[in-house]
Design a protein around this motif. Structure first.
Motif, PDB file in Angstrom:
ATOM      1  N   ARG A 144      -3.368  -2.383  -6.624  1.00 35.92           N
ATOM      2  CA  ARG A 144      -4.691  -1.741  -6.658  1.00 35.92           C
ATOM      3  C   ARG A 144      -5.596  -2.363  -7.722  1.00 35.92           C
ATOM      4  NH1 ARG A 144      -5.544  -1.040  -2.977  1.00 35.92           N
ATOM      5  NH2 ARG A 144      -6.978   0.678  -2.802  1.00 35.92           N
TER       6      ARG A 144
ATOM      7  N   PRO B 191       4.391   2.936   4.256  1.00 38.53           N
ATOM      8  CA  PRO B 191       4.579   1.608   4.845  1.00 38.53           C
ATOM      9  C   PRO B 191       6.038   1.294   5.112  1.00 38.53           C
ATOM     10  CG  PRO B 191       3.942   1.457   2.523  1.00 38.53           C
ATOM     11  CD  PRO B 191       3.796   2.874   2.931  1.00 38.53           C
TER      12      PRO B 191
ATOM     13  N   LEU C 191      -7.842  15.117   0.271  1.00 37.25           N
ATOM     14  CA  LEU C 191      -7.300  13.860   0.791  1.00 37.25           C
ATOM     15  C   LEU C 191      -8.439  12.909   1.167  1.00 37.25           C
ATOM     16  CD1 LEU C 191      -4.279  14.901   3.042  1.00 37.25           C
ATOM     17  CD2 LEU C 191      -4.198  13.361   1.076  1.00 37.25           C
ATOM     18  N   HIS C 192      -9.467  13.451   1.781  1.00 38.96           N
ATOM     19  CA  HIS C 192     -10.601  12.614   2.164  1.00 38.96           C
ATOM     20  C   HIS C 192     -11.271  12.029   0.923  1.00 38.96           C
ATOM     21  CE1 HIS C 192     -14.607  11.890   4.369  1.00 38.96           C
ATOM     22  NE2 HIS C 192     -13.749  11.021   4.801  1.00 38.96           N
TER      23      HIS C 192
ATOM     24  N   GLU D 120      -7.136  19.175   2.692  1.00 38.88           N
ATOM     25  CA  GLU D 120      -7.712  18.193   3.617  1.00 38.88           C
ATOM     26  C   GLU D 120      -8.946  17.506   3.037  1.00 38.88           C
ATOM     27  OE1 GLU D 120      -6.740  16.660   6.424  1.00 38.88           O
ATOM     28  OE2 GLU D 120      -4.885  17.650   5.874  1.00 38.88           O
TER      29      GLU D 120
ATOM     30  N   PRO E   7      -1.523  -5.430  -2.323  1.00 42.12           N
ATOM     31  CA  PRO E   7      -2.384  -4.244  -2.344  1.00 42.12           C
ATOM     32  C   PRO E   7      -1.844  -3.116  -3.208  1.00 42.12           C
ATOM     33  CG  PRO E   7      -1.247  -4.441  -0.229  1.00 42.12           C
ATOM     34  CD  PRO E   7      -0.952  -5.697  -1.000  1.00 42.12           C
ATOM     35  N   GLY E   8      -0.526  -3.065  -3.397  1.00 40.67           N
ATOM     36  CA  GLY E   8       0.065  -1.960  -4.160  1.00 40.67           C
ATOM     37  C   GLY E   8      -0.328  -1.961  -5.622  1.00 40.67           C
TER      38      GLY E   8
ATOM     39  N   VAL F 200       0.646   7.271   6.331  1.00 45.53           N
ATOM     40  CA  VAL F 200       1.975   6.840   6.739  1.00 45.53           C
ATOM     41  C   VAL F 200       2.572   5.976   5.644  1.00 45.53           C
ATOM     42  CG1 VAL F 200       3.253   5.602   8.502  1.00 45.53           C
ATOM     43  CG2 VAL F 200       1.133   6.766   9.099  1.00 45.53           C
TER      44      VAL F 200
ATOM     45  N   HIS G 132     -11.559  -0.940  -2.556  1.00 49.47           N
ATOM     46  CA  HIS G 132     -11.959   0.374  -2.092  1.00 49.47           C
ATOM     47  C   HIS G 132     -12.803   1.089  -3.151  1.00 49.47           C
ATOM     48  CE1 HIS G 132     -10.547   2.888   1.352  1.00 49.47           C
ATOM     49  NE2 HIS G 132     -11.276   3.750   0.701  1.00 49.47           N
TER      50      HIS G 132
ATOM     51  N   TRP H 215     -12.746  10.699  10.716  1.00 48.77           N
ATOM     52  CA  TRP H 215     -11.812  10.792   9.604  1.00 48.77           C
ATOM     53  C   TRP H 215     -10.386  11.039  10.104  1.00 48.77           C
ATOM     54  CZ3 TRP H 215      -9.597   9.611   5.468  1.00 48.77           C
ATOM     55  CH2 TRP H 215      -8.717  10.464   4.792  1.00 48.77           C
TER      56      TRP H 215
ATOM     57  N   THR I  57      -3.601   6.219   7.395  1.00 52.69           N
ATOM     58  CA  THR I  57      -3.375   5.964   5.969  1.00 52.69           C
ATOM     59  C   THR I  57      -2.388   6.941   5.346  1.00 52.69           C
ATOM     60  OG1 THR I  57      -5.327   7.283   5.466  1.00 52.69           O
ATOM     61  CG2 THR I  57      -5.625   4.911   5.484  1.00 52.69           C
TER      62      THR I  57
ATOM     63  N   TYR J 105      -9.175   9.404  -0.580  1.00 57.58           N
ATOM     64  CA  TYR J 105      -9.235   8.184   0.230  1.00 57.58           C
ATOM     65  C   TYR J 105     -10.485   7.361  -0.080  1.00 57.58           C
ATOM     66  CZ  TYR J 105      -9.738   4.952   4.024  1.00 57.58           C
ATOM     67  OH  TYR J 105      -9.918   3.797   4.727  1.00 57.58           O
TER      68      TYR J 105
ATOM     69  N   ARG K 136       3.702   8.303  -3.533  1.00 48.74           N
ATOM     70  CA  ARG K 136       5.112   8.062  -3.238  1.00 48.74           C
ATOM     71  C   ARG K 136       5.892   9.376  -3.210  1.00 48.74           C
ATOM     72  NH1 ARG K 136       6.660   3.934  -0.615  1.00 48.74           N
ATOM     73  NH2 ARG K 136       8.717   4.655  -1.180  1.00 48.74           N
ATOM     74  N   PRO K 137       6.706   9.576  -2.176  1.00 46.64           N
ATOM     75  CA  PRO K 137       7.490  10.818  -2.081  1.00 46.64           C
ATOM     76  C   PRO K 137       8.479  10.995  -3.236  1.00 46.64           C
ATOM     77  CG  PRO K 137       7.992   9.297  -0.264  1.00 46.64           C
ATOM     78  CD  PRO K 137       6.854   8.718  -1.000  1.00 46.64           C
TER      79      PRO K 137
ATOM     80  N   TYR L  14       0.846  -1.185   0.000  1.00 48.82           N
ATOM     81  CA  TYR L  14       0.000   0.000   0.000  1.00 48.82           C
ATOM     82  C   TYR L  14       0.883   1.237   0.000  1.00 48.82           C
ATOM     83  CZ  TYR L  14      -4.418  -2.254   1.363  1.00 48.82           C
ATOM     84  OH  TYR L  14      -5.560  -2.990   1.390  1.00 48.82           O
ATOM     85  N   ASP L  15       0.478   2.210  -0.760  1.00 53.60           N
ATOM     86  CA  ASP L  15       1.166   3.496  -0.747  1.00 53.60           C
ATOM     87  C   ASP L  15       0.535   4.360   0.342  1.00 53.60           C
ATOM     88  OD1 ASP L  15       2.701   5.623  -1.479  1.00 53.60           O
ATOM     89  OD2 ASP L  15       1.499   6.147  -3.225  1.00 53.60           O
ATOM     90  N   THR L  16       1.246   5.413   0.724  1.00 48.37           N
ATOM     91  CA  THR L  16       0.611   6.396   1.608  1.00 48.37           C
ATOM     92  C   THR L  16      -0.452   7.147   0.793  1.00 48.37           C
ATOM     93  OG1 THR L  16       0.938   8.453   2.804  1.00 48.37           O
ATOM     94  CG2 THR L  16       2.504   7.960   1.083  1.00 48.37           C
ATOM     95  N   LEU L  17      -1.403   7.740   1.470  1.00 40.45           N
ATOM     96  CA  LEU L  17      -2.516   8.400   0.808  1.00 40.45           C
ATOM     97  C   LEU L  17      -2.050   9.524  -0.126  1.00 40.45           C
ATOM     98  CD1 LEU L  17      -5.545   8.580   0.523  1.00 40.45           C
ATOM     99  CD2 LEU L  17      -5.644   9.869   2.644  1.00 40.45           C
ATOM    100  N   HIS L  18      -0.967  10.208   0.227  1.00 39.97           N
ATOM    101  CA  HIS L  18      -0.448  11.307  -0.596  1.00 39.97           C
ATOM    102  C   HIS L  18       0.210  10.827  -1.889  1.00 39.97           C
ATOM    103  CE1 HIS L  18      -0.698  13.585   3.184  1.00 39.97           C
ATOM    104  NE2 HIS L  18      -0.697  14.665   2.431  1.00 39.97           N
TER     105      HIS L  18
ATOM    106  N   GLY M 136      -8.615   4.704  -2.046  1.00 47.56           N
ATOM    107  CA  GLY M 136      -7.692   4.329  -0.977  1.00 47.56           C
ATOM    108  C   GLY M 136      -6.320   4.905  -1.229  1.00 47.56           C
ATOM    109  N   SER M 137      -5.568   4.294  -2.115  1.00 48.49           N
ATOM    110  CA  SER M 137      -4.305   4.890  -2.538  1.00 48.49           C
ATOM    111  C   SER M 137      -4.080   4.521  -4.003  1.00 48.49           C
ATOM    112  CB  SER M 137      -3.150   4.419  -1.654  1.00 48.49           C
ATOM    113  OG  SER M 137      -3.071   3.007  -1.658  1.00 48.49           O
ATOM    114  N   THR M 138      -3.015   5.067  -4.581  1.00 44.00           N
ATOM    115  CA  THR M 138      -2.754   4.876  -6.006  1.00 44.00           C
ATOM    116  C   THR M 138      -1.796   3.707  -6.199  1.00 44.00           C
ATOM    117  OG1 THR M 138      -3.041   7.263  -6.253  1.00 44.00           O
ATOM    118  CG2 THR M 138      -2.007   6.115  -8.090  1.00 44.00           C
TER     119      THR M 138
END
Lengths: 482, 482
Positions: B320, B102, A334-335, A331, B317-318, B100, B178, B91, B98, A338, A148-149, A142-146, A342-344
């Protein structure tokens, strides 16, 4: 401004002022370097920039020459739209166009599909393959919601070329620009709310308005100057509009780029009426002018612009990697991101980040811009030869899509049905309207212009001609563009 | 029923009837084959099935032995919920969990993350890498809105094991389960509408209800028998509920599986009140029982069940990659899928289709089911040793997540804050409620149970104990589970 940019600017003025004329040979690199007291590489960079802008062209062993200036074709006028918010229809047409497998259809001239066969994309395939081989498992997680950095870092870096200076943490990676727009709309508008759009407008955005129970306020849009600011102002005065959704750079489907001045004016309007701007910049990096035009986001003082984009038009749509820079709506965005997905997907992000970091993106963009500009010209010529003379055509300043306005008697939905029997598809104009307008218009793609595609285009032109012949010359009022 | 299944059934009855007791050696394969007049391989298949169900175990060179039957731990009782539709909050807690990365967090015990390091996943990595190397460009292209036919063909094939016989054209591939749930909700419910949910419930579904302007009607749910059909019936009588959203097989977070009889009864209720069922089956293929329990969808006569699932819990999960079989709501679901993401990323679909087609999915599932069942038992033991005796624990029949109910004085949101300072995270119970209930509960993941994870779990137990010590023994009414 760099030294080479100043030099390019001077040369550009001389060309546009007529000092150098079409076909003229420009001074040699050495001569110019001496005359301006700059290095050879500075002159080369300046020439390079003018080449990018297709003002000059290099001829092997002869030097640089001023290009023939292409005459702008006669453009279709701004469409008239309903002067009230409307519900969006036309899903059937959009569904038909998107439920087709790309590999089973021979000539899908209507779709917003870039050329993915370019050699400059090879390093991306290598990165994608490497990301899987590496087995470091990040790509499976799973990636973070934002997002990949690594990728957000590159997107932030690239944003400088649009006149922004986005920070990594202002960016949310999305499943294509499609999800970015969907997120943006839900972030700024409640069900029942009104969103103003340019017209004709990207059908994906229109269908989102429909699906989320919102209404569209279509604003007349000129194929050369873009959305009418006067009509927009009137609409903002009259209706409780929550957001303005526009594609101001390399517009889809019309191809124009709103001038920086008009972008500023549009932003000022949004400020005055306190509404958000959803800016679709998905074709922005494919502007033929270099450096690329600024985004409205680059004028954003108070975070009201939600910039949406992706790598679907510049790299490969199948990876579904886009992003949004939602400003003050982060904000809520992001919701909405989500709850949507979920994530990309992770692997595409990692591969694209590597591709950009290793320096492959800029050369690829340069190649594609030139290819698309070349193809635009060739396709305009071909249309001039094979379509009825009543056909009016847009003059895209970037991207890879033409908008054609046929005689009002031509029904492009019916045209599409006929073409499909021959394995050809176009995008009928009704898809780009909330209420089925532009029925005599169509959009076609000029990414690749090989003989089979030329043949398909000729067939389109011939069918348009035949449909005209079938109709009586007298035009009833109902068939006129509403 | 196959011959080996009949034999397995007979043996199962003898074990459960006490004819063979824990520790007993079962007859040799040869003896049993002779006695029943079947082939050696039939006996082996029967034994294999009983092994899968963890009723017997093979000991090298000694034969098959009856397993120790595990006593079901004391289960937490059904939670009490508000008896009216509510708006969803929480929320902030979900966002924290979510947002964070991983790979930067050491012990994310709270997340619904499978073990992606299993050797049986290696062929998937190879497929992913191949899909990129092949350069046939399909992976880079837009997919059709339904999803790649290769993958839908495999999903349709697999659906037989759930008691369904889905056709390819009934399935829409989505960006994880999701998106499937998000699409399902928007397909059956308007903003302002009410959706009934089990409680505790998957937080992603709850947050979707919030984001789309709907309301949640939480139905009390028993950790052993599942959603209360009586309470559900009452709610359906009282409120204009549009859909029932449940996870009836290997429930998240409680771990129970609704019996086939109760699934049928729930479906009958939905029919009687003419509402849709959104069935989340994302953990269904990880049921420890073999063959896996049927879905509610398998009882669906009139297309009112929208089955949602994905490969996020069984594979990775990555990537998707999920899907929805939306029954009679297919057209609306396609529209909602379109406006959310356009289409799904292509490469992951192609790779998963190849992985299944080549026969790697079943062996992988078998391995993961055993690993997770083994880990469940080990983790239950560990919790018994290290957590205060007042802690009650669920007894999952599949998947890889435990639900813990601590003494009502323990605040698991505060617990999480303390744990995070040590690089440990749990999922606090409030995330699984629309209104911040289950504040003394938490969810933890037992996919991997190595020494560091055991150490982290011990720390959780110690902190729970410390928090209890800090609080006065007298329980105020406000702290009781509402």
């Amino acid at each position: 401004m760099h030294r080479y940019e100043r030099l390019a600017e001077q040369l550009r003025e001389r060309i546009q002022g007529g000092y150098y004329q079409a076909g003229d040979r420009l001074p040699s690199v050495r001569t110019l370097a001496k005359a301006h007291g700059v290095s050879l590489s500075t002159v080369q960079q300046a020439y390079h920039q003018l080449e990018d802008a297709q003002l000059i062209q290099a001829r092997p062993k002869s030097g640089y020459f001023v290009c023939q200036v292409r005459e702008r074709p006669v453009l279709p006028p701004a469409g008239r739209t309903a002067q009230r918010p409307v519900e969006v229809s036309q899903w059937e047409q959009v569904r038909e166009g998107t439920c087709v497998l790309p590999d089973t259809e021979l000539y899908h001239l209507g779709r917003g599909m870039p050329d993915i066969d370019a050699p400059t994309l090879k390093p991306l395939m290598r990165s994608l393959s490497r990301v899987s081989r590496r087995q470091n498992l990040i790509g499976l997680n799973y990636d973070t919601l934002h997002g990949r950095p690594e990728l957000r870092e590159q997107i932030a870096r690239l944003s400088v070329s649009q006149g922004c200076r986005l920070r990594q943490d202002e960016i949310v990676v999305t499943t294509g620009c499609h999800e970015a727009i969907s997120v943006a709309m839900r972030a700024v508008c409640e069900p029942g709310g009104i969103i103003a759009v340019d017209s004709p407008s990207f059908y994906g955005a229109l269908q989102s308005i429909r699906a989320y129970g919102m209404k569209a306020m279509e604003i007349p849009t000129d194929p050369e100057h873009g959305i009418s600011l006067e009509a927009l102002e009137l609409a903002l005065e009259q209706w409780p509009i929550r957001a303005i959704q526009v594609t101001p750079t390399c517009n889809n489907p019309l191809g124009y780029t709103l001038s920086a001045e008009r972008k500023r004016a549009l932003y000022a309007l949004a400020q005055r009426f306190d509404v958000a701007i959803i800016e679709d910049d998905v074709y922005g990096d494919l502007a033929y002018a270099f450096p690329r035009p600024p985004t409205i986001k680059s004028f954003d003082e108070d975070g009201r612009v939600l910039l949406c984009s992706s790598f679907s038009k510049t790299l490969a749509p199948g990876l579904r990697i886009g992003w949004i820079a939602p400003g003050r709506y982060l904000e809520r965005a992001l919701h909405m991101k989500y709850v949507g997905t979920g994530s990309t997907a992770t692997q595409g992000q990692l591969a694209i980040a590597e591709f950009i970091r290793e320096g492959h993106f800029e050369p690829h963009l340069r190649r594609m811009r030139r290819q698309y500009q070349r193809n635009r010209n060739a396709m305009l010529d071909l249309i001039g030869e094979t379509f009825p003379s009543s056909t009016r055509v847009s003059y895209p300043e970037g991207g890879f899509m033409l908008w054609l306005e046929c005689d009002p008697r031509v029904d492009t939905v019916a045209l599409n049905q006929r073409l499909m029997r021959e394995g050809i598809r176009i995008a009928p104009g009704v898809m780009f309207s909330a209420t089925g307008k532009y029925r005599h218009c169509l959009r076609i793609n000029y990414t690749v212009l090989d003989e089979p595609v030329k043949g398909a285009l000729r067939r389109v032109g011939e069918w348009v001609g035949e449909m005209l012949d079938e109709q009586p010359a007298a035009v009833s009022a109902a068939a006129l563009p509403a």
